[in-house]
Motif scaffolding. Structure first.
Motif, PDB file in Angstrom:
ATOM      1  N   PHE A 126       0.845  -1.180   0.000  1.00  0.00           N
ATOM      2  CA  PHE A 126       0.000   0.000   0.000  1.00  0.00           C
ATOM      3  C   PHE A 126       0.889   1.242   0.000  1.00  0.00           C
ATOM      4  O   PHE A 126       2.002   1.214   0.531  1.00  0.00           O
ATOM      5  N   PRO A 127       0.408   2.360  -0.578  1.00  0.00           N
ATOM      6  CA  PRO A 127       1.204   3.593  -0.536  1.00  0.00           C
ATOM      7  C   PRO A 127       1.360   4.098   0.889  1.00  0.00           C
ATOM      8  O   PRO A 127       0.481   3.917   1.732  1.00  0.00           O
ATOM      9  N   SER A 128       2.501   4.731   1.153  1.00  0.00           N
ATOM     10  CA  SER A 128       2.761   5.272   2.485  1.00  0.00           C
ATOM     11  C   SER A 128       1.954   6.544   2.708  1.00  0.00           C
ATOM     12  O   SER A 128       1.400   7.133   1.764  1.00  0.00           O
ATOM     13  N   LEU A 129       1.908   6.974   3.947  1.00  0.00           N
ATOM     14  CA  LEU A 129       1.154   8.168   4.341  1.00  0.00           C
ATOM     15  C   LEU A 129       2.114   9.129   5.036  1.00  0.00           C
ATOM     16  O   LEU A 129       2.894   8.705   5.890  1.00  0.00           O
ATOM     17  N   PRO A 130       2.097  10.421   4.682  1.00  0.00           N
ATOM     18  CA  PRO A 130       2.949  11.371   5.412  1.00  0.00           C
ATOM     19  C   PRO A 130       2.599  11.361   6.899  1.00  0.00           C
ATOM     20  O   PRO A 130       1.449  11.100   7.263  1.00  0.00           O
ATOM     21  N   PRO A 131       3.539  11.635   7.789  1.00  0.00           N
ATOM     22  CA  PRO A 131       3.244  11.643   9.225  1.00  0.00           C
ATOM     23  C   PRO A 131       2.275  12.762   9.582  1.00  0.00           C
ATOM     24  O   PRO A 131       2.094  13.719   8.807  1.00  0.00           O
ATOM     25  N   PRO A 132       1.647  12.664  10.756  1.00  0.00           N
ATOM     26  CA  PRO A 132       0.659  13.680  11.140  1.00  0.00           C
ATOM     27  C   PRO A 132       1.184  15.108  11.100  1.00  0.00           C
ATOM     28  O   PRO A 132       0.482  16.020  10.640  1.00  0.00           O
ATOM     29  N   ASP A 133       2.420  15.309  11.550  1.00  0.00           N
ATOM     30  CA  ASP A 133       2.923  16.679  11.607  1.00  0.00           C
ATOM     31  C   ASP A 133       3.269  17.250  10.236  1.00  0.00           C
ATOM     32  O   ASP A 133       3.605  18.439  10.112  1.00  0.00           O
ATOM     33  N   ALA A 134       3.180  16.427   9.185  1.00  0.00           N
ATOM     34  CA  ALA A 134       3.416  16.907   7.826  1.00  0.00           C
ATOM     35  C   ALA A 134       2.125  17.313   7.129  1.00  0.00           C
ATOM     36  O   ALA A 134       2.153  17.757   5.977  1.00  0.00           O
ATOM     37  N   MET A 135       0.996  17.157   7.819  1.00  0.00           N
ATOM     38  CA  MET A 135      -0.295  17.520   7.247  1.00  0.00           C
ATOM     39  C   MET A 135      -0.886  18.705   7.999  1.00  0.00           C
ATOM     40  O   MET A 135      -0.680  18.846   9.205  1.00  0.00           O
ATOM     41  N   PRO A 136      -1.664  19.545   7.314  1.00  0.00           N
ATOM     42  CA  PRO A 136      -2.307  20.667   8.004  1.00  0.00           C
ATOM     43  C   PRO A 136      -3.425  20.182   8.916  1.00  0.00           C
ATOM     44  O   PRO A 136      -4.018  19.118   8.698  1.00  0.00           O
ATOM     45  N   ALA A 137      -3.702  20.953   9.942  1.00  0.00           N
ATOM     46  CA  ALA A 137      -4.806  20.620  10.852  1.00  0.00           C
ATOM     47  C   ALA A 137      -6.124  20.638  10.091  1.00  0.00           C
ATOM     48  O   ALA A 137      -6.367  21.510   9.243  1.00  0.00           O
ATOM     49  N   GLY A 138      -6.957  19.661  10.376  1.00  0.00           N
ATOM     50  CA  GLY A 138      -8.295  19.606   9.784  1.00  0.00           C
ATOM     51  C   GLY A 138      -9.341  20.018  10.801  1.00  0.00           C
ATOM     52  O   GLY A 138      -9.072  20.051  12.008  1.00  0.00           O
ATOM     53  N   ASN A 139     -10.534  20.304  10.326  1.00  0.00           N
ATOM     54  CA  ASN A 139     -11.607  20.745  11.213  1.00  0.00           C
ATOM     55  C   ASN A 139     -12.915  20.062  10.829  1.00  0.00           C
ATOM     56  O   ASN A 139     -13.765  20.666  10.162  1.00  0.00           O
ATOM     57  N   PRO A 140     -13.110  18.781  11.211  1.00  0.00           N
ATOM     58  CA  PRO A 140     -14.371  18.094  10.885  1.00  0.00           C
ATOM     59  C   PRO A 140     -15.599  18.810  11.425  1.00  0.00           C
ATOM     60  O   PRO A 140     -16.701  18.651  10.885  1.00  0.00           O
ATOM     61  N   LYS A 141     -15.423  19.622  12.485  1.00  0.00           N
ATOM     62  CA  LYS A 141     -16.565  20.330  13.072  1.00  0.00           C
ATOM     63  C   LYS A 141     -17.165  21.359  12.119  1.00  0.00           C
ATOM     64  O   LYS A 141     -18.283  21.828  12.329  1.00  0.00           O
TER      65      LYS A 141
END
Length: 266
Positions: A126-141
C-alpha cells in the motif's frame, strides 16, 4: 440518559459486566440525540478481547472485524453480549451484539487467529502516508455536529472530491478506568472515514453507512490512526468508502463502508 459527569474524560462508563453508559462525547453527527457508532465499534472490540482473555491464556489475534449496523443507538445505557460461534484452538469466530432495550443496534463478527512466524513473507503493498505533523490541521466540526466529532483531533490533506489522506486521534479514553488495546482505540475512530471527504455536504445529502468491515495484516500500535480514503458512488443510491488504515509504523489494514445515499428534498 447520558452520563452526567462533569469533565468526563472517556466515551463510555461501565455500569456492570455487560452494560455501558455513553458520555456527551459520543453524540452523533447525523443526529446529536443519538450515538455516533464509531466509539461503540471500538467498545465492541474491547468486549471481544476481554471475553477472549477471560476464556483462554493462549491469545489469538484479530484478523477481521465485520460490523452490521442494524439501527440507531439512543444516548442511553446499552448492553453487549458475546457468543463464540466457532470455537477452535487456532481460529475462532466471535459475535458481539450491542442492544438497547432489547433491540439490536450493531452486530460484530470477529475472526481471531493464531500468530505464526511469517517474517520471511512480510510485505506492504500500500502507498505510504505522510506523518501527522506533515499535514495541516483539519476541522471536521466545520461540516459535522455532535460530541464525537468535537472530541477528535484531525490532520487532513484533500486530494480531490471524495479523496483525502488524514490522521485522527482522540484525547479521551474509550472506557473509563479500563486499559484498552490499540486495536480497540483505532477501531473506535475508524468509522469517521465516511465523513472526512464526502462527495456532497451532509446538509444536502444523507449518506450513512450500513456496515464497516476491517481486515488487519498486523496488529496496530500507537494513538494516531491514519486513513487514506476514497469515496465512490453509483447512480442508484449506493456508495462505498474504502480506506487504507495506518499507524505510526505504516499501513496495517483496510476498511470498507457501504453507504446508503439519500438526497434531501428541501
Amino acid at each position: 440518559m447520558v452520563a452526567e459527569e462533569n469533565g468526563a474524560q472517556a466515551y463510555f462508563l461501565r455500569m456492570d459486566d455487560g452494560c455501558f453508559m455513553p458520555t456527551a462525547h459520543v453524540g452523533g453527527a447525523w443526529n446529536v440525540s443519538e450515538q455516533h457508532v464509531a466509539p461503540a465499534i471500538g467498545l465492541l472490540v474491547h468486549a471481544v478481547e476481554a471475553d477472549h482473555a477471560a476464556r483462554r491464556a493462549d491469545r489469538l489475534q484479530i484478523a477481521r472485524l465485520s460490523y452490521d449496523i442494524w439501527g440507531v443507538i439512543p444516548m442511553d445505557a446499552f448492553e453487549i453480549a458475546i457468543v463464540v460461534l466457532r470455537p477452535g484452538r487456532t481460529i475462532e469466530l466471535v459475535e458481539a451484539r450491542l442492544s438497547h432495550g432489547g433491540r439490536t443496534a450493531i452486530v460484530l463478527h470477529a475472526w481471531l487467529t493464531q500468530a505464526y512466524d511469517s517474517t520471511a513473507l512480510a510485505a506492504v503493498n500500500f502507498p505510504s502516508l505522510p506523518p501527522p505533523d506533515a499535514m495541516p490541521a483539519g476541522n471536521p466540526k466545520a461540516l459535522w455536529d455532535g460530541g464525537f466529532i468535537a472530541s477528535v483531533q484531525a490532520r487532513r490533506e484533500e486530494e480531490g472530491q471524495g479523496r483525502a489522506r488524514c490522521w485522527v486521534r482522540s484525547p479521551f479514553a474509550l472506557l473509563e478506568g479500563e486499559a484498552v488495546s490499540p486495536a480497540a482505540r483505532m477501531m473506535g475512530l475508524a468509522d469517521i472515514a465516511n465523513g472526512l471527504a464526502p462527495l456532497a455536504s451532509p446538509k444536502d445529502v444523507a449518506f450513512p453507512n450500513l456496515d464497516l468491515t476491517a481486515h488487519f495484516f498486523r496488529q496496530p500500535t500507537g494513538d494516531w490512526l491514519g486513513i487514506d480514503l476514497s469515496v465512490s458512488a453509483g447512480a442508484s443510491g449506493i456508495g462505498v468508502t474504502h480506506s487504507i488504515l495506518h499507524d505510526d509504523c505504516g499501513a496495517f489494514g483496510t476498511s470498507c463502508q457501504s453507504l446508503t445515499i439519500r438526497p434531501k428534498i428541501n
